[in-house]
Enzyme design. Structure first.
Site, mmCIF file in Angstrom:
data_model
loop_
_atom_site.group_PDB
_atom_site.id
_atom_site.type_symbol
_atom_site.label_atom_id
_atom_site.label_comp_id
_atom_site.label_asym_id
_atom_site.label_seq_id
_atom_site.Cartn_x
_atom_site.Cartn_y
_atom_site.Cartn_z
ATOM 1 N N SER A 33 0.817 -1.213 0.000
ATOM 2 C CA SER A 33 0.000 0.000 0.000
ATOM 3 C C SER A 33 0.856 1.270 0.000
ATOM 4 C CB SER A 33 -0.888 -0.001 1.241
ATOM 5 O OG SER A 33 -1.642 1.178 1.292
ATOM 6 N N GLY A 84 0.774 11.080 4.364
ATOM 7 C CA GLY A 84 -0.459 11.433 5.089
ATOM 8 C C GLY A 84 -1.731 11.058 4.366
ATOM 9 N N CYS A 141 -1.011 3.684 10.351
ATOM 10 C CA CYS A 141 -0.365 4.788 9.636
ATOM 11 C C CYS A 141 0.213 5.803 10.625
ATOM 12 C CB CYS A 141 -1.325 5.499 8.702
ATOM 13 S SG CYS A 141 -0.474 6.786 7.760
ATOM 14 N N THR A 204 5.468 1.278 8.589
ATOM 15 C CA THR A 204 6.744 1.981 8.759
ATOM 16 C C THR A 204 7.055 2.272 10.235
ATOM 17 O OG1 THR A 204 5.564 4.043 8.421
ATOM 18 C CG2 THR A 204 6.657 3.091 6.501
ATOM 19 N N GLY A 255 11.223 -3.717 3.684
ATOM 20 C CA GLY A 255 12.568 -3.753 3.118
ATOM 21 C C GLY A 255 12.833 -4.838 2.102
ATOM 22 N N GLY A 276 7.281 -2.737 -1.104
ATOM 23 C CA GLY A 276 6.917 -1.329 -1.074
ATOM 24 C C GLY A 276 7.983 -0.436 -1.662
HETATM 25 C C1 LIG Z 1 5.451 6.616 0.244
HETATM 26 C C2 LIG Z 1 4.788 5.570 1.099
HETATM 27 C C3 LIG Z 1 3.410 5.606 1.295
HETATM 28 C C4 LIG Z 1 2.788 4.649 2.091
HETATM 29 N N1 LIG Z 1 1.423 4.673 2.243
HETATM 30 C C5 LIG Z 1 0.805 3.676 2.943
HETATM 31 C C6 LIG Z 1 -0.618 3.642 3.041
HETATM 32 O O1 LIG Z 1 -1.338 4.475 2.474
HETATM 33 N N2 LIG Z 1 -1.182 2.625 3.768
HETATM 34 C C7 LIG Z 1 -0.417 1.663 4.399
HETATM 35 O O2 LIG Z 1 -0.973 0.755 5.034
HETATM 36 N N3 LIG Z 1 0.927 1.668 4.290
HETATM 37 C C8 LIG Z 1 1.547 2.644 3.593
HETATM 38 N N4 LIG Z 1 2.919 2.651 3.487
HETATM 39 C C9 LIG Z 1 3.691 1.597 4.168
HETATM 40 C C10 LIG Z 1 4.055 0.450 3.223
HETATM 41 O O3 LIG Z 1 2.912 -0.181 2.688
HETATM 42 C C11 LIG Z 1 4.928 -0.599 3.961
HETATM 43 O O4 LIG Z 1 4.202 -1.110 5.069
HETATM 44 C C12 LIG Z 1 6.244 -0.030 4.475
HETATM 45 O O5 LIG Z 1 6.771 0.931 3.586
HETATM 46 C C13 LIG Z 1 7.301 -1.129 4.699
HETATM 47 O O6 LIG Z 1 7.575 -1.831 3.513
HETATM 48 P P1 LIG Z 1 8.794 -1.450 2.494
HETATM 49 O O7 LIG Z 1 10.033 -1.346 3.337
HETATM 50 O O8 LIG Z 1 8.830 -2.589 1.492
HETATM 51 O O9 LIG Z 1 8.429 -0.150 1.880
HETATM 52 C C14 LIG Z 1 3.567 3.619 2.700
HETATM 53 C C15 LIG Z 1 4.949 3.588 2.499
HETATM 54 C C16 LIG Z 1 5.570 4.540 1.709
HETATM 55 C C17 LIG Z 1 7.065 4.453 1.484
#
Ligand SMILES: Cc1cc2nc3c(=O)[nH]c(=O)nc-3n(C[C@H](O)[C@H](O)[C@H](O)COP(=O)(O)O)c2cc1C
Length: 315
Positions: A33, A84, A141, A204, A255, A276
């Site tokens: 997401s 946000g 979030c 995050t 990650g 992500g």
């Molecule tokens: C730019 C950005 C926007 C995100 N928006 C959402 C969101 O709207 N809803 C959500 O559940 N997680 C959101 N996340 C979190 C990611 O889905 C994910 O849980 C997190 O980034 C860890 O995975 P990654 O290290 O592969 O990015 C967002 C992450 C990023 C970087």
């Protein structure tokens, strides 16, 4: 001629299909997401049916413009964001966006964000009447002032939201957990007891980045959510821990930027994984992961990807 990237040669020996909390996925790779939008920008260039599924950007009851910029900052081994929850709202999603997504040929998971239990309940009711494959309740979030993470850090509030949403839908209900807690297992157990079908972890980690010249935070929101390779060991540990604490299937993320990373999450207990930040760095990567995972499995003498789930042998 079809200008999309051609399908990679399929490894026929290794079964890729996985089952996750009421959802059958053709392979264990989902777009996370907020890092894939609603797929519309990528659909003209890539074959989205190569994915197990897409988790939409976080959807809220009303449209949101998100936080003021700057809302992205690069950090060592990762990035901070404070987007946000910028999104058009649930009505526009259902009428203008979802119909196109249903043609993508993969599972569509609606990521639901709210400020209160009532928000989550109302959105679940609305989305229950659509053809989304499953709902992912984003109780995690870190970049909005109310709801989201403040609900997700309290097991009792998580229980309240999940019980209330469960009454609104028979669709698979996934609950996305925040890592910004002392005991992620306590929150996971509350979601399980409340009737979740699967748990998604992690969102995050709350962080801050500083600009020495201006002596200000780099993000206008001051704090943001850390993602990318920097958080992988923490995410793996949380999947490992929650796998032992609950019986629900898990979707792991944090990650992941290679097929090896994805299989490591499965070893620690994930039935499927999400990608992500790596998609922001290299949009092509996610499409090659199922095939690469199958090749690794075949070289190791395995006949399915599902067999990796929970196979870690702790010392
Ligand atoms: C730019 C950005 C926007 C995100 N928006 C959402 C969101 O709207 N809803 C959500 O559940 N997680 C959101 N996340 C979190 C990611 O889905 C994910 O849980 C997190 O980034 C860890 O995975 P990654 O290290 O592969 O990015 C967002 C992450 C990023 C970087």
């Amino acid at each position: 001629m079809d200008n999309k990237k051609t399908k990679p040669q399929e490894n026929k020996v290794v079964k890729r299909e996985v089952q996750v909390g009421g959802v059958r996925l053709k392979n264990p790779i989902l777009a996370a997401s907020g890092t894939f939008g609603f797929g519309a920008e990528l659909a003209p260039h890539y074959d989205l049916s190569l994915l197990g599924g897409i988790c939409t950007t976080g959807i809220t009851l009303e449209s949101r413009r998100g936080n003021p910029p700057p809302r992205i900052a690069e950090t060592s081994g990762g990035m901070l964001n404070s987007v946000g929850l910028q999104n058009p709202g649930v009505s526009a999603f259902v009428t203008d966006i979802l119909p196109e997504m249903l043609n993508y040929g993969c599972a569509i998971i609606a990521n639901v964000a709210g400020n209160s239990t009532d928000d989550y309940v109302e959105m679940t009711r609305i989305l229950n009447a659509t053809e989304v494959t499953a709902l992912e309740l984003n109780l995690s979030c870190p970049n909005v002032s109310a709801g989201g993470m403040s609900i997700g850090t309290e097991p009792e509030l998580v229980r309240e939201v999940v019980v209330a949403c469960r009454k609104q839908t028979d669709k698979p209900l996934w609950v996305k957990l925040t890592p910004n807690v002392t005991s992620i297992s306590a929150v996971a157990k509350a979601a399980e007891e409340a009737g979740a079908d699967a748990l998604v972890l992690i969102n995050t980690l709350l962080g801050i980045a500083v600009d020495l010249n201006s002596e200000r935070p780099l993000l206008r929101n001051n704090t943001g959510g850390l993602s990318g390779p920097a958080i992988k060991p923490i995410a793996l540990r949380m999947v490992y821990e929650v796998y032992r604490a609950v019986k629900l299937p898990l979707v792991g993320l944090g990650g992941i930027s290679s097929a090896v990373d994805a299989l490591e999450f499965m070893l620690c207990g994930a039935s499927a994984v999400q990608v992500g930040t790596a998609s922001l760095v290299n949009p092509e990567l996610i499409f090659s992961l199922p095939e690469e995972m199958a090749e690794i499995a075949q070289a190791a003498g395995h006949d399915s990807l599902a067999r990796y789930t929970g196979k870690l042998r702790p010392w």
